[in-house]
Scaffold this motif. Structure first.
Motif, PDB file in Angstrom:
ATOM      1  N   SER A   1       0.829  -1.207   0.000  1.00 46.27           N
ATOM      2  CA  SER A   1       0.000   0.000   0.000  1.00 46.27           C
ATOM      3  C   SER A   1       0.861   1.253   0.000  1.00 46.27           C
ATOM      4  CB  SER A   1      -0.900   0.018   1.224  1.00 46.27           C
ATOM      5  OG  SER A   1      -1.789  -1.057   1.189  1.00 46.27           O
TER       6      SER A   1
ATOM      7  N   SER B   1      -0.691   4.342   0.928  1.00 45.45           N
ATOM      8  CA  SER B   1      -1.329   5.344   1.797  1.00 45.45           C
ATOM      9  C   SER B   1      -2.045   4.626   2.938  1.00 45.45           C
ATOM     10  CB  SER B   1      -2.366   6.131   0.985  1.00 45.45           C
ATOM     11  OG  SER B   1      -3.437   5.268   0.651  1.00 45.45           O
TER      12      SER B   1
ATOM     13  N   GLU C   1      -5.137   4.829   3.717  1.00 42.79           N
ATOM     14  CA  GLU C   1      -6.429   4.329   3.241  1.00 42.79           C
ATOM     15  C   GLU C   1      -6.266   2.975   2.558  1.00 42.79           C
ATOM     16  OE1 GLU C   1      -5.208   7.455   2.503  1.00 42.79           O
ATOM     17  OE2 GLU C   1      -6.303   8.298   4.212  1.00 42.79           O
ATOM     18  N   GLU C   2      -5.268   2.894   1.686  1.00 46.91           N
ATOM     19  CA  GLU C   2      -5.007   1.624   0.994  1.00 46.91           C
ATOM     20  C   GLU C   2      -4.627   0.539   1.998  1.00 46.91           C
ATOM     21  OE1 GLU C   2      -2.251   1.344  -2.379  1.00 46.91           O
ATOM     22  OE2 GLU C   2      -2.661   3.458  -2.754  1.00 46.91           O
TER      23      GLU C   2
ATOM     24  N   LYS D   1      -7.588  -0.830   3.862  1.00 50.41           N
ATOM     25  CA  LYS D   1      -8.351  -1.700   2.970  1.00 50.41           C
ATOM     26  C   LYS D   1      -7.666  -3.073   2.842  1.00 50.41           C
ATOM     27  CE  LYS D   1     -10.404  -1.060  -1.440  1.00 50.41           C
ATOM     28  NZ  LYS D   1     -10.279  -0.341  -2.704  1.00 50.41           N
ATOM     29  N   ALA D   2      -6.348  -3.021   2.655  1.00 47.13           N
ATOM     30  CA  ALA D   2      -5.584  -4.267   2.498  1.00 47.13           C
ATOM     31  C   ALA D   2      -5.652  -5.109   3.775  1.00 47.13           C
ATOM     32  CB  ALA D   2      -4.136  -3.953   2.143  1.00 47.13           C
TER      33      ALA D   2
ATOM     34  N   ASP E   1       2.159  -4.007   4.113  1.00 47.58           N
ATOM     35  CA  ASP E   1       1.019  -4.902   4.353  1.00 47.58           C
ATOM     36  C   ASP E   1       1.397  -6.305   4.814  1.00 47.58           C
ATOM     37  OD1 ASP E   1      -0.750  -2.879   3.363  1.00 47.58           O
ATOM     38  OD2 ASP E   1      -0.078  -3.411   1.352  1.00 47.58           O
TER      39      ASP E   1
END
Ligand SMILES: *[C@@H]1O[C@H](CO)[C@@H](O)[C@H](O)[C@H]1NC(C)=O
Ligand SMILES: *[C@@H]1O[C@H](CO)[C@@H](O)[C@H](O)[C@H]1NC(C)=O
Length: 509
Positions: free
Chosen positions: A80, A82, A84-85, A88-89, A118
């Motif tokens: 990721s 950011s 936000e990413e 989500k991940a 991640d």
């Protein structure tokens, strides 16, 4: 005996009446084949080079290199960019919300150029068994440990400050301690794992320690395993050359019933004080069947281990001798007359010390009171080399001692190709890619000679060896920095703190 002349004549006579038609047919088939091949070649060479190589990979090692290279590319591409990413991940991977403070953690990791955002499954695997235990019960278990165990410290974090903390751990997380919720951390002082912890039903008010020093520890370490008869059969057929595809499988005790008489920690550890109780307890190393929470081994970045400016490798890979180098002490076991051959270091040295592609040996015998002279006679003694001698050789072996080997990062950071054998799990296990950054070696070592031969003599192997040596060095510089250990520990402690109720105030994003 077959006469080569008549043997050749028989098929010739049979095929004669068909010769012209067959000839034309064969020409046609070859023509079509060549056309397809050149078309395929054009298509493939327009792809990335390694994909066309996959088609041409001829050696099983080359296949492993190319397969894992692709895995490494996808590892890099999926991280990721950011918070936000990353959230989500995280949700996708673990099917739940990340712990409080996670966004701040992501920003910290990104700001310090963490290559890994991640992929922290090592944390998840180790934390997961504790999620089903209540906060109240966890605290009670910790208290029981504090009352009866030794060789550990309790680090307390209150209001973003250390209340009690040893220097080394303090230094490693000082930068982020003000971001952490209140918590108590039980920190192992020994470099061996402690928590066998498979007995969830045990009385959580009491901790029972068992001492396995110089005793057989296999029963307690493999108590969870259900060895199938198929696995036992494999034990008999151990002589086959099989390269390690998955290092996590290689150190999985339950997949390797034969490991019992191949590693000193299993059959006669020098020191192993363990408990079957389930305790949230932080160690720098553990085993596949054990339950310690994993923190980075901070001695890896100590200059005693990592070396200093005088011990930097300046020899280009191509100029190094095509041999395997390893010199060290006879650690890994408490040696007894009956067990010396079952120590991993002894097995390695004994097997290869006379081999022309290996320059290896013991420079000192320890943990063998009353038996050292006999060992020296049996396995030989080599002079102690200066720390840079190993850099004259292309291949550097790294294998466990009593615990994990402290040389690993120094070797990865050199220009040598690192061969790694271990039964200990560590924090970095899911960020080092086998066959891309290092060569994994099985405990049986049946494949080691042919792997060394491939990188020493095969035309492609010579090139791949240099590529992997350099990729390992670059990757270690990027992902095994002290700050990477801080980033890992920061995330681990957020997950850990979330196991307990309360103290959430500082954890808000
Ligand atoms: C991160 O990388 C950038 C670009 O290479 C560099 O300018 C910056 O100094 C690095 N930051 C840290 C904390 O290493
Ligand atoms: C080693 O030498 C080769 C060939 O001379 C060169 O291509 C390569 O860049 C050198 N590697 C390093 C790390 O200096």
């Amino acid at each position: 005996m077959i006469n080569p002349k008549t043997a050749f004549m028989v098929p010739y006579r049979i095929s004669k009446p068909y010769s012209l038609r067959s000839f034309l047919l064969i020409v046609l088939i070859i023509g079509i084949f060549l056309h397809i091949r050149s078309y395929l070649f054009q298509v493939l060479s327009s792809e990335a080079a390694y994909i066309s190589n996959t088609v041409k990979a001829s050696h099983p090692i080359e296949k492993l290199i190319l397969q894992n290279y692709r895995k490494q590319q996808s590892f890099l591409n999926r991280q990721s960019k950011s918070p936000e990413e990353a959230i989500k991940a995280y949700k996708k991977r673990y099917q739940r919300d990340p712990p409080p403070g996670f966004s701040k953690w992501v920003r910290y990791a990104l700001a310090h150029n963490s290559t890994v955002i991640d992929d922290y499954d090592m944390i998840e695997e180790r934390i997961a068994p504790f999620r089903s235990i209540s906060s109240f019960d966890l605290t009670r278990r910790m208290k029981a440990w504090q009352e009866s165990a030794d060789a550990f410290e309790t680090v307390k974090i209150r209001d973003g400050k250390f209340v009690d903390c040893g220097e080394q751990f303090k230094n490693s997380i000082e930068d982020i301690v003000d971001q952490l919720p209140d918590m108590d951390i039980l920190l192992n002082w020994l470099d061996e794992p402690r928590i066998v912890g498979y007995d969830n039903l045990r009385d959580s008010n009491k901790v029972t320690m068992e001492d396995f020093a110089s005793k057989d520890a296999w029963e307690i370490l493999s108590g969870k395993c259900q060895f199938s008869s198929q696995k036992k059969a494999k034990r008999g057929a151990a002589a086959k050359v099989e390269y390690v595809e998955d290092p996590r499988e290689a150190l999985d005790i339950c997949s390797h019933p034969e490991a019992w008489n191949q590693h000193g920690f299993f059959n006669s550890p020098s020191n192993f004080r363990a408990t079957r109780n389930v305790i949230p307890f932080f160690s720098t190393t553990s085993m596949s069947t054990m339950a310690d929470l994993l923190t980075p081994g901070l001695d890896y970045v100590d200059w005693h281990y990592i070396g200093d400016a005088k011990t930097v490798d300046t020899t280009n890979y191509t100029d190094k001798k095509p041999q395997m180098y390893w010199k060290g002490w006879s650690t890994g076991s408490w040696f007894k007359e009956t067990s010396w051959k079952r120590n991993h270091r002894v097995r390695f040295v004994e097997k290869f010390r006379s081999h022309p592609m290996f320059n290896i040996g013991f420079s000192k015998y320890v943990q063998c009171d009353g038996y050292c002279e006999k060992l020296e006679e049996l396995v030989g003694l080599v002079p102690i080399d200066p720390p840079t001698t190993g850099f004259e050789y292309k291949f550097a072996m790294d294998l466990d001692g009593n615990g994990y080997s402290g040389r690993y990062y120094r070797l990865l950071l050199s220009n040598c190709l690192v061969f790694k054998q271990t039964m200990f799990e560590q924090w970095h296990d899911d960020r080092l890619m086998p066959w891309v950054h290092y060569i994994p070696v099985s405990l049986g070592m049946e494949e080691l000679e042919s792997a060394v031969d491939y990188f020493a003599h095969d035309v492609k192997g010579l090139g791949y060896g240099e590529q992997i040596a350099m990729a390992g060095q670059e990757w270690a510089r990027k992902t095994l920095r002290p700050i990477d250990m801080t980033i890992y520990t920061y995330r681990l402690l957020l997950e850990y703190a979330a196991l307990f109720e309360g103290g959430a105030d500082r954890r808000q994003d």
